[in-house]
Scaffold this motif. Structure first.
Motif, PDB file in Angstrom:
ATOM      1  N   GLY A 270       0.817  -1.207   0.000  1.00 49.66           N
ATOM      2  CA  GLY A 270       0.000   0.000   0.000  1.00 49.66           C
ATOM      3  C   GLY A 270       0.852   1.257   0.000  1.00 49.66           C
ATOM      4  N   GLN A 271       1.902   1.254   0.825  1.00 44.39           N
ATOM      5  CA  GLN A 271       2.814   2.391   0.858  1.00 44.39           C
ATOM      6  C   GLN A 271       3.556   2.537  -0.463  1.00 44.39           C
ATOM      7  OE1 GLN A 271       5.335   1.718   4.250  1.00 44.39           O
ATOM      8  NE2 GLN A 271       3.690   2.089   5.734  1.00 44.39           N
ATOM      9  N   ALA A 272       3.931   1.395  -1.065  1.00 38.30           N
ATOM     10  CA  ALA A 272       4.654   1.438  -2.334  1.00 38.30           C
ATOM     11  C   ALA A 272       3.791   2.011  -3.445  1.00 38.30           C
ATOM     12  CB  ALA A 272       5.129   0.032  -2.705  1.00 38.30           C
ATOM     13  N   VAL A 273       2.546   1.583  -3.492  1.00 34.95           N
ATOM     14  CA  VAL A 273       1.624   2.107  -4.511  1.00 34.95           C
ATOM     15  C   VAL A 273       1.406   3.596  -4.303  1.00 34.95           C
ATOM     16  CG1 VAL A 273      -0.759   2.043  -5.333  1.00 34.95           C
ATOM     17  CG2 VAL A 273       0.479  -0.097  -4.929  1.00 34.95           C
ATOM     18  N   GLU A 274       1.217   3.991  -3.059  1.00 30.27           N
ATOM     19  CA  GLU A 274       0.985   5.398  -2.739  1.00 30.27           C
ATOM     20  C   GLU A 274       2.185   6.263  -3.135  1.00 30.27           C
ATOM     21  OE1 GLU A 274      -1.302   8.592  -1.349  1.00 30.27           O
ATOM     22  OE2 GLU A 274      -1.868   6.476  -1.578  1.00 30.27           O
ATOM     23  N   ALA A 275       3.385   5.707  -2.960  1.00 34.92           N
ATOM     24  CA  ALA A 275       4.602   6.471  -3.269  1.00 34.92           C
ATOM     25  C   ALA A 275       5.000   6.376  -4.728  1.00 34.92           C
ATOM     26  CB  ALA A 275       5.745   5.972  -2.389  1.00 34.92           C
ATOM     27  N   GLY A 276       4.310   5.546  -5.491  1.00 30.99           N
ATOM     28  CA  GLY A 276       4.656   5.370  -6.894  1.00 30.99           C
ATOM     29  C   GLY A 276       5.886   4.518  -7.110  1.00 30.99           C
ATOM     30  N   LEU A 301       6.578 -16.354  -1.921  1.00 31.36           N
ATOM     31  CA  LEU A 301       6.436 -15.020  -1.355  1.00 31.36           C
ATOM     32  C   LEU A 301       6.608 -13.899  -2.392  1.00 31.36           C
ATOM     33  CD1 LEU A 301       5.726 -13.393   1.088  1.00 31.36           C
ATOM     34  CD2 LEU A 301       8.116 -13.493   1.820  1.00 31.36           C
ATOM     35  N   PRO A 302       7.571 -13.960  -3.297  1.00 34.61           N
ATOM     36  CA  PRO A 302       7.647 -12.894  -4.311  1.00 34.61           C
ATOM     37  C   PRO A 302       6.375 -12.788  -5.151  1.00 34.61           C
ATOM     38  CG  PRO A 302       9.686 -14.147  -4.242  1.00 34.61           C
ATOM     39  CD  PRO A 302       8.701 -14.902  -3.398  1.00 34.61           C
ATOM     40  N   GLN A 303       5.743 -13.938  -5.438  1.00 40.09           N
ATOM     41  CA  GLN A 303       4.507 -13.915  -6.208  1.00 40.09           C
ATOM     42  C   GLN A 303       3.356 -13.313  -5.399  1.00 40.09           C
ATOM     43  OE1 GLN A 303       3.710 -17.648  -8.371  1.00 40.09           O
ATOM     44  NE2 GLN A 303       5.808 -18.260  -7.915  1.00 40.09           N
ATOM     45  N   LEU A 304       3.330 -13.615  -4.103  1.00 38.90           N
ATOM     46  CA  LEU A 304       2.297 -13.029  -3.237  1.00 38.90           C
ATOM     47  C   LEU A 304       2.453 -11.511  -3.185  1.00 38.90           C
ATOM     48  CD1 LEU A 304       2.306 -15.447  -0.149  1.00 38.90           C
ATOM     49  CD2 LEU A 304       1.019 -15.636  -2.274  1.00 38.90           C
ATOM     50  N   ALA A 305       3.686 -11.063  -3.053  1.00 38.49           N
ATOM     51  CA  ALA A 305       3.945  -9.628  -3.001  1.00 38.49           C
ATOM     52  C   ALA A 305       3.525  -8.958  -4.308  1.00 38.49           C
ATOM     53  CB  ALA A 305       5.425  -9.379  -2.717  1.00 38.49           C
ATOM     54  N   ASN A 306       3.837  -9.599  -5.406  1.00 41.13           N
ATOM     55  CA  ASN A 306       3.472  -9.069  -6.719  1.00 41.13           C
ATOM     56  C   ASN A 306       1.957  -8.942  -6.864  1.00 41.13           C
ATOM     57  OD1 ASN A 306       2.802  -9.329  -9.722  1.00 41.13           O
ATOM     58  ND2 ASN A 306       5.013  -9.060  -9.801  1.00 41.13           N
ATOM     59  N   ARG A 307       1.238  -9.988  -6.511  1.00 43.06           N
ATOM     60  CA  ARG A 307      -0.225  -9.972  -6.637  1.00 43.06           C
ATOM     61  C   ARG A 307      -0.857  -8.934  -5.702  1.00 43.06           C
ATOM     62  NH1 ARG A 307      -2.810 -13.504  -9.708  1.00 43.06           N
ATOM     63  NH2 ARG A 307      -1.781 -15.439 -10.385  1.00 43.06           N
ATOM     64  N   THR A 308      -0.286  -8.788  -4.518  1.00 45.16           N
ATOM     65  CA  THR A 308      -0.826  -7.821  -3.562  1.00 45.16           C
ATOM     66  C   THR A 308      -0.656  -6.402  -4.082  1.00 45.16           C
ATOM     67  OG1 THR A 308      -0.307  -9.318  -1.730  1.00 45.16           O
ATOM     68  CG2 THR A 308      -0.787  -7.030  -1.171  1.00 45.16           C
ATOM     69  N   TYR A 309       0.504  -6.121  -4.657  1.00 42.28           N
ATOM     70  CA  TYR A 309       0.757  -4.791  -5.260  1.00 42.28           C
ATOM     71  C   TYR A 309      -0.277  -4.501  -6.344  1.00 42.28           C
ATOM     72  CZ  TYR A 309       3.376  -1.004  -7.535  1.00 42.28           C
ATOM     73  OH  TYR A 309       3.760   0.219  -8.083  1.00 42.28           O
ATOM     74  N   LEU A 310      -0.487  -5.458  -7.240  1.00 41.93           N
ATOM     75  CA  LEU A 310      -1.429  -5.248  -8.347  1.00 41.93           C
ATOM     76  C   LEU A 310      -2.867  -5.085  -7.847  1.00 41.93           C
ATOM     77  CD1 LEU A 310      -0.004  -7.855 -10.890  1.00 41.93           C
ATOM     78  CD2 LEU A 310       0.271  -5.373 -10.937  1.00 41.93           C
ATOM     79  N   GLU A 311      -3.207  -5.843  -6.808  1.00 46.71           N
ATOM     80  CA  GLU A 311      -4.549  -5.717  -6.221  1.00 46.71           C
ATOM     81  C   GLU A 311      -4.742  -4.309  -5.645  1.00 46.71           C
ATOM     82  OE1 GLU A 311      -7.021  -7.322  -2.313  1.00 46.71           O
ATOM     83  OE2 GLU A 311      -5.390  -8.575  -3.096  1.00 46.71           O
ATOM     84  N   MET A 312      -3.747  -3.835  -4.928  1.00 40.35           N
ATOM     85  CA  MET A 312      -3.885  -2.560  -4.251  1.00 40.35           C
ATOM     86  C   MET A 312      -3.842  -1.379  -5.225  1.00 40.35           C
ATOM     87  SD  MET A 312      -2.049  -3.162  -0.576  1.00 40.35           S
ATOM     88  CE  MET A 312      -3.049  -1.872   0.169  1.00 40.35           C
ATOM     89  N   GLU A 313      -3.232  -1.606  -6.378  1.00 35.77           N
ATOM     90  CA  GLU A 313      -3.294  -0.590  -7.433  1.00 35.77           C
ATOM     91  C   GLU A 313      -4.729  -0.338  -7.874  1.00 35.77           C
ATOM     92  OE1 GLU A 313       0.422   0.047 -10.406  1.00 35.77           O
ATOM     93  OE2 GLU A 313      -0.704  -1.847 -10.658  1.00 35.77           O
ATOM     94  N   GLN A 314      -5.562  -1.368  -7.816  1.00 36.50           N
ATOM     95  CA  GLN A 314      -6.940  -1.269  -8.292  1.00 36.50           C
ATOM     96  C   GLN A 314      -7.918  -0.808  -7.216  1.00 36.50           C
ATOM     97  OE1 GLN A 314      -7.568  -1.766 -11.561  1.00 36.50           O
ATOM     98  NE2 GLN A 314      -5.342  -2.060 -11.709  1.00 36.50           N
ATOM     99  N   GLU A 315      -7.457  -0.719  -5.988  1.00 32.39           N
ATOM    100  CA  GLU A 315      -8.359  -0.341  -4.880  1.00 32.39           C
ATOM    101  C   GLU A 315      -8.585   1.162  -4.841  1.00 32.39           C
ATOM    102  OE1 GLU A 315      -6.905  -2.010  -1.249  1.00 32.39           O
ATOM    103  OE2 GLU A 315      -7.249  -4.080  -1.891  1.00 32.39           O
TER     104      GLU A 315
END
Length: 315
Positions: A270-276, A301-315
């Motif tokens: 979430g912080q990463a998406v917010e910070a770009g 774990l890298p795949q989980l992190a990747n999917r979470t980033y993409l999910e949060m981009e859409q929130e």
């Protein structure tokens, strides 16, 4: 094992010994064995590896609750033939017929055995949010499991639950035993639900909880809903947690292996998406150290992190 006899002879020492037996039970065994975790409450602990011909694609846990009016089976297995073996394992525990089957989600090993039990008079239930997922992914589950199980998939058909639960909390009664189905929008799959037994303090979490191995995320998974489901588990404050995958455990261990990981992924991404921040940098920057005890962490774990980033981009 009769209901009255079991209820009358199950001491605190026996409960502790039984839980220890489950914790030491080898998930690699071909035989399906239900071990007691509380009076008249049993668990089968499945393999934490992938689906194989030898493990009947039962790389997940199942539950059994015995009441004076019949038995409740929690999840029906990954095939018709596997369901038959589950039914035989239940007979070794109790002569009570299986009256209810509750599917805790839309993953294959949660419901592809429904046809066997429905044909024998069991009422099959799941939360209504599982329906679309079961219909959409069911054919692919059949194809994928056929490649693994081969002739063991004979007789397996897509048989949906006959009763869809629509409330966030549905309280049922079987033979005077209260059973609460808890749903908060799913997580691993849209229909993920937990089966809570307030009298014994045991909760069957389905895929809301993974212990001993890293959790899994699919295109249908939503970490936002999953956290909400996990918070509902914490509110129950159970004595015994039977996870969807991994050994029977405590709430504290469930928090360590699943809850903390979900919250850390969402906070970091979430912080990463917010910070770009670039997705690659965000994934590499996630602190994996607290989760190194989990099986398959290096791969997943890298795949989980990747999917979470993409999910949060859409929130």
């Amino acid at each position: 094992m009769g209901f009255q006899r079991a209820a009358g002879t199950f001491s605190s020492r026996m409960i502790l010994a039984s839980v220890a037996a489950v914790l030491s039970f080898s998930a690699q065994a071909v035989d399906i064995v239900f071990q007691p975790v509380a009076p008249n409450v049993f668990a089968y602990v499945g393999d934490i590896e992938g689906r194989t011909y030898e493990n009947e694609a039962l790389n997940a846990n199942l539950g059994l609750v015995v009441t004076p009016a019949g038995a409740l089976l929690i999840d029906s297995g990954a095939s018709f033939q596997g369901a038959k073996q589950i039914a035989e394992a239940v007979k070794k525990v109790t002569p009570q017929p299986i009256k209810w089957v509750i599917n805790t989600g839309g993953q294959d090993h949660r419901w592809l055995g429904n046809g066997y039990f429905k044909a024998r008079g069991a009422e099959v239930m799941a939360h209504a949010n599982a329906e679309a997922d079961m219909k959409a992914r069911g054919p692919e589950h059949l194809r994928a499991n056929a490649l693994v199980l081969k002739e063991k998939m004979e007789g397996t058909e897509l048989v949906l639950p006959s009763r869809w639960l629509k409330e966030a909390d549905t309280t049922l009664d079987l033979g005077g035993v209260a059973v609460q189905v808890v749903h908060r929008g799913g997580g691993h799959t849209p229909g993920d639900s937990m089966v809570w037994l307030p009298h014994s303090g045991v909760v069957f979490t389905g895929d809301v909880v993974y212990t001993d191995r890293i959790l899994g995320l699919h295109p249908v998974s939503k970490t936002k809903h999953w956290v909400r489901s996990f918070e509902a588990l914490e509110a129950l404050n159970p004595k015994v947690v039977v996870p969807g995958h991994g050994n029977v455990t405590t709430l504290a261990q469930a928090q360590k292996d699943t809850g903390d990981l979900l919250k850390a992924l969402r906070a970091h991404m979430g912080q990463a998406v917010e910070a770009g921040t670039d997705i690659g940098a965000a994934v590499k920057g996630f602190d994996a150290a607290p989760y190194q005890h989990l099986k398959h962490v290096g791969v997943w774990l890298p795949q989980l992190a990747n999917r979470t980033y993409l999910e949060m981009e859409q929130e």
